[in-house]
Design an enzyme around this catalytic site. Structure first.
Site, PDB file in Angstrom:
ATOM      1  N   HIS A   1      -3.239   6.806  14.265  1.00  0.00           N
ATOM      2  CA  HIS A   1      -3.061   5.414  14.677  1.00  0.00           C
ATOM      3  C   HIS A   1      -1.684   4.898  14.246  1.00  0.00           C
ATOM      4  O   HIS A   1      -0.953   4.305  15.000  1.00  0.00           O
ATOM      5  CB  HIS A   1      -4.186   4.571  14.064  1.00  0.00           C
ATOM      6  CG  HIS A   1      -4.373   4.728  12.579  1.00  0.00           C
ATOM      7  ND1 HIS A   1      -4.337   5.958  11.956  1.00  0.00           N
ATOM      8  CD2 HIS A   1      -4.538   3.811  11.582  1.00  0.00           C
ATOM      9  CE1 HIS A   1      -4.496   5.787  10.659  1.00  0.00           C
ATOM     10  NE2 HIS A   1      -4.617   4.499  10.406  1.00  0.00           N
TER      11      HIS A   1
ATOM     12  N   ASP B   1      -1.020  -3.773   9.981  1.00  0.00           N
ATOM     13  CA  ASP B   1      -2.397  -4.136   9.666  1.00  0.00           C
ATOM     14  C   ASP B   1      -3.284  -3.100  10.331  1.00  0.00           C
ATOM     15  O   ASP B   1      -3.125  -2.790  11.517  1.00  0.00           O
ATOM     16  CB  ASP B   1      -2.758  -5.553  10.136  1.00  0.00           C
ATOM     17  CG  ASP B   1      -3.986  -6.040   9.374  1.00  0.00           C
ATOM     18  OD1 ASP B   1      -3.900  -6.193   8.141  1.00  0.00           O
ATOM     19  OD2 ASP B   1      -5.047  -6.243  10.005  1.00  0.00           O
ATOM     20  N   SER B   2      -4.175  -2.546   9.553  1.00  0.00           N
ATOM     21  CA  SER B   2      -4.928  -1.405  10.059  1.00  0.00           C
ATOM     22  C   SER B   2      -6.333  -1.409   9.476  1.00  0.00           C
ATOM     23  O   SER B   2      -6.639  -2.199   8.585  1.00  0.00           O
ATOM     24  CB  SER B   2      -4.192  -0.112   9.702  1.00  0.00           C
ATOM     25  OG  SER B   2      -3.759  -0.127   8.350  1.00  0.00           O
TER      26      SER B   2
ATOM     27  N   LYS C   1       0.274   3.938   2.795  1.00  0.00           N
ATOM     28  CA  LYS C   1       0.900   3.591   4.076  1.00  0.00           C
ATOM     29  C   LYS C   1       2.399   3.887   4.022  1.00  0.00           C
ATOM     30  O   LYS C   1       2.970   4.454   4.938  1.00  0.00           O
ATOM     31  CB  LYS C   1       0.797   2.077   4.323  1.00  0.00           C
ATOM     32  CG  LYS C   1      -0.471   1.579   4.900  1.00  0.00           C
ATOM     33  CD  LYS C   1      -0.298   0.073   5.225  1.00  0.00           C
ATOM     34  CE  LYS C   1      -1.614  -0.563   5.583  1.00  0.00           C
ATOM     35  NZ  LYS C   1      -1.490  -2.017   5.812  1.00  0.00           N
TER      36      LYS C   1
ATOM     37  N   PHE D   1      -5.350   8.632   2.263  1.00  0.00           N
ATOM     38  CA  PHE D   1      -5.784   7.567   1.361  1.00  0.00           C
ATOM     39  C   PHE D   1      -6.976   6.861   2.003  1.00  0.00           C
ATOM     40  O   PHE D   1      -7.393   7.208   3.113  1.00  0.00           O
ATOM     41  CB  PHE D   1      -4.623   6.594   1.085  1.00  0.00           C
ATOM     42  CG  PHE D   1      -4.145   5.823   2.299  1.00  0.00           C
ATOM     43  CD1 PHE D   1      -4.605   4.542   2.554  1.00  0.00           C
ATOM     44  CD2 PHE D   1      -3.253   6.397   3.208  1.00  0.00           C
ATOM     45  CE1 PHE D   1      -4.178   3.834   3.664  1.00  0.00           C
ATOM     46  CE2 PHE D   1      -2.821   5.692   4.331  1.00  0.00           C
ATOM     47  CZ  PHE D   1      -3.285   4.405   4.561  1.00  0.00           C
ATOM     48  N   GLY D   2      -7.513   5.871   1.318  1.00  0.00           N
ATOM     49  CA  GLY D   2      -8.549   5.006   1.892  1.00  0.00           C
ATOM     50  C   GLY D   2      -9.725   5.775   2.486  1.00  0.00           C
ATOM     51  O   GLY D   2     -10.371   6.597   1.822  1.00  0.00           O
ATOM     52  N   TYR D   3     -10.002   5.494   3.754  1.00  0.00           N
ATOM     53  CA  TYR D   3     -11.175   6.070   4.417  1.00  0.00           C
ATOM     54  C   TYR D   3     -10.892   7.444   5.046  1.00  0.00           C
ATOM     55  O   TYR D   3     -11.735   7.963   5.772  1.00  0.00           O
ATOM     56  CB  TYR D   3     -11.677   5.107   5.508  1.00  0.00           C
ATOM     57  CG  TYR D   3     -12.107   3.761   4.971  1.00  0.00           C
ATOM     58  CD1 TYR D   3     -13.357   3.594   4.384  1.00  0.00           C
ATOM     59  CD2 TYR D   3     -11.266   2.653   5.051  1.00  0.00           C
ATOM     60  CE1 TYR D   3     -13.753   2.357   3.877  1.00  0.00           C
ATOM     61  CE2 TYR D   3     -11.654   1.411   4.555  1.00  0.00           C
ATOM     62  CZ  TYR D   3     -12.891   1.273   3.970  1.00  0.00           C
ATOM     63  OH  TYR D   3     -13.288   0.050   3.472  1.00  0.00           O
ATOM     64  N   ASP D   4      -9.729   8.012   4.800  1.00  0.00           N
ATOM     65  CA  ASP D   4      -9.403   9.312   5.417  1.00  0.00           C
ATOM     66  C   ASP D   4     -10.485  10.386   5.193  1.00  0.00           C
ATOM     67  O   ASP D   4     -10.767  11.150   6.113  1.00  0.00           O
ATOM     68  CB  ASP D   4      -8.049   9.833   4.916  1.00  0.00           C
ATOM     69  CG  ASP D   4      -6.872   9.207   5.662  1.00  0.00           C
ATOM     70  OD1 ASP D   4      -6.979   9.012   6.884  1.00  0.00           O
ATOM     71  OD2 ASP D   4      -5.854   8.927   5.030  1.00  0.00           O
TER      72      ASP D   4
ATOM     73  N   ASN E   1       0.848  -1.191   0.000  1.00  0.00           N
ATOM     74  CA  ASN E   1       0.000   0.000   0.000  1.00  0.00           C
ATOM     75  C   ASN E   1       0.896   1.258   0.000  1.00  0.00           C
ATOM     76  O   ASN E   1       1.579   1.550   0.981  1.00  0.00           O
ATOM     77  CB  ASN E   1      -0.900  -0.062   1.244  1.00  0.00           C
ATOM     78  CG  ASN E   1      -1.837   1.119   1.360  1.00  0.00           C
ATOM     79  OD1 ASN E   1      -1.468   2.242   1.075  1.00  0.00           O
ATOM     80  ND2 ASN E   1      -3.053   0.850   1.802  1.00  0.00           N
TER      81      ASN E   1
HETATM   82  P1  ITT Z   1      -0.891  -4.170   2.916  1.00  0.00           P
HETATM   83  O1  ITT Z   1      -1.594  -5.368   3.537  1.00  0.00           O
HETATM   84  O2  ITT Z   1      -0.095  -4.511   1.713  1.00  0.00           O
HETATM   85  O3  ITT Z   1      -0.105  -3.388   3.920  1.00  0.00           O
HETATM   86  P2  ITT Z   1      -3.584  -3.129   2.670  1.00  0.00           P
HETATM   87  O4  ITT Z   1      -4.132  -1.848   2.168  1.00  0.00           O
HETATM   88  O5  ITT Z   1      -4.234  -4.399   2.171  1.00  0.00           O
HETATM   89  O6  ITT Z   1      -2.018  -3.143   2.380  1.00  0.00           O
HETATM   90  P3  ITT Z   1      -4.601  -3.683   5.333  1.00  0.00           P
HETATM   91  O7  ITT Z   1      -4.979  -5.084   5.059  1.00  0.00           O
HETATM   92  O8  ITT Z   1      -3.914  -3.381   6.642  1.00  0.00           O
HETATM   93  O9  ITT Z   1      -3.602  -3.119   4.235  1.00  0.00           O
HETATM   94  O10 ITT Z   1      -5.885  -2.783   5.176  1.00  0.00           O
HETATM   95  C1  ITT Z   1      -5.880  -1.514   5.699  1.00  0.00           C
HETATM   96  C2  ITT Z   1      -7.045  -0.736   5.111  1.00  0.00           C
HETATM   97  O11 ITT Z   1      -7.609   0.074   6.138  1.00  0.00           O
HETATM   98  C3  ITT Z   1      -6.534   0.230   4.051  1.00  0.00           C
HETATM   99  O12 ITT Z   1      -6.518  -0.380   2.779  1.00  0.00           O
HETATM  100  C4  ITT Z   1      -7.531   1.357   4.193  1.00  0.00           C
HETATM  101  O13 ITT Z   1      -8.721   1.022   3.546  1.00  0.00           O
HETATM  102  C5  ITT Z   1      -7.814   1.378   5.687  1.00  0.00           C
HETATM  103  N1  ITT Z   1      -6.879   2.293   6.390  1.00  0.00           N
HETATM  104  C6  ITT Z   1      -5.853   1.944   7.205  1.00  0.00           C
HETATM  105  N2  ITT Z   1      -5.166   3.027   7.611  1.00  0.00           N
HETATM  106  C7  ITT Z   1      -5.771   4.072   7.037  1.00  0.00           C
HETATM  107  C8  ITT Z   1      -5.511   5.450   7.047  1.00  0.00           C
HETATM  108  O14 ITT Z   1      -4.466   5.955   7.693  1.00  0.00           O
HETATM  109  N3  ITT Z   1      -6.310   6.240   6.344  1.00  0.00           N
HETATM  110  C9  ITT Z   1      -7.346   5.739   5.664  1.00  0.00           C
HETATM  111  N4  ITT Z   1      -7.659   4.451   5.566  1.00  0.00           N
HETATM  112  C10 ITT Z   1      -6.874   3.603   6.269  1.00  0.00           C
END
Ligand code: ITT
Length: 198
Positions: free
Chosen positions: A181, A70-71, A13, A153-156, A10
């Site tokens: 976090h 993992d987040s 991240k 990114f993501g849900y930010d 990601n």
């Molecule tokens: P890796 O496993 O390769 O690290 P991933 O995106 O699949 O990448 P996760 O399984 O840990 O990682 O999923 C984390 C998801 O949670 C991520 O894709 C986002 O949708 C969300 N997320 C985590 N941290 C975030 C952040 O700081 N801001 C926004 N969304 C977040």
């Protein structure tokens, strides 16, 4: 200098991780930079289990320190979903504008006080001697009524922080890292690593 490989695909991240760990006396490489290309099946039942699964999978390929993250987003009104399924929610290939709108829609009948939510991050380390360490950080907020902010990114865009009057996507990256976090969990991990490197 010690080498740390960060087991993530990601990019969002990774950008944050590089900034947060910049003062650690170690070279931080992404999995891609280290030339490790593997698909990891995240079948753990908690953030901790999944972070350890990722770090252990990559440590099979290197003698360096391996870290993994993992987040996810826990929405109280949805029984803490999507949680560990945050990346997989509605399918990995679904855009975050669609996922974010879907969560806003699911909360259309939620009262202000029912909109609490948080990001959770667990960092796992696997050290060259096999020792495993985990650290955890969270940031509390509430699900906004619409997306806001261009950063992150993501849900930010939907985690609204009343104290900052914006979402985590509305903060400059340095400010997000200070309170997030991921920033909290990674700084705790940096302390653990420093103790062992001294
Ligand atoms: P890796 O496993 O390769 O690290 P991933 O995106 O699949 O990448 P996760 O399984 O840990 O990682 O999923 C984390 C998801 O949670 C991520 O894709 C986002 O949708 C969300 N997320 C985590 N941290 C975030 C952040 O700081 N801001 C926004 N969304 C977040």
């Amino acid at each position: 200098m010690d080498k740390i490989i960060f087991a993530t695909s990601n990019e969002g991240k990774m950008k944050e991780v590089r900034l947060i760990l910049q003062n650690l006396k170690a070279e931080v490489l992404s999995m891609k930079e280290a030339g490790i290309k593997i698909d990891i099946i995240e079948d753990g039942k908690s953030f901790e289990e999944n972070a350890i699964i990722k770090a252990k999978a990559v440590s099979e390929y290197t003698d360096a320190i391996v870290l993994a993250d993992d987040s996810g987003l826990e929405v109280d009104y949805l029984g803490k979903q999507p949680g560990i399924y945050s990346a997989r929610f509605m399918g990995e290939d679904t855009s975050y504008s669609v996922k974010n709108q879907a969560i806003i829609e699911k909360l259309k009948d939620a009262k202000e006080e029912e909109r609490s939510a948080r990001f959770v991050c667990v960092i796992a380390a696997v050290l060259p001697d096999g020792e495993v360490i985990t650290t955890r950080g969270t940031i509390e907020g509430m699900i906004g009524y619409q997306e806001e902010g261009e950063g992150g990114f993501g849900y930010d865009p939907i985690l609204y922080l009343p104290e900052y009057k914006t979402t985590t996507a509305g903060l400059p990256i340095e400010m997000k890292n200070k309170i997030s976090h991921r920033g909290k969990a990674l700084r705790l991990m940096a302390e653990e690593l420093q103790k062992r490197m001294a």
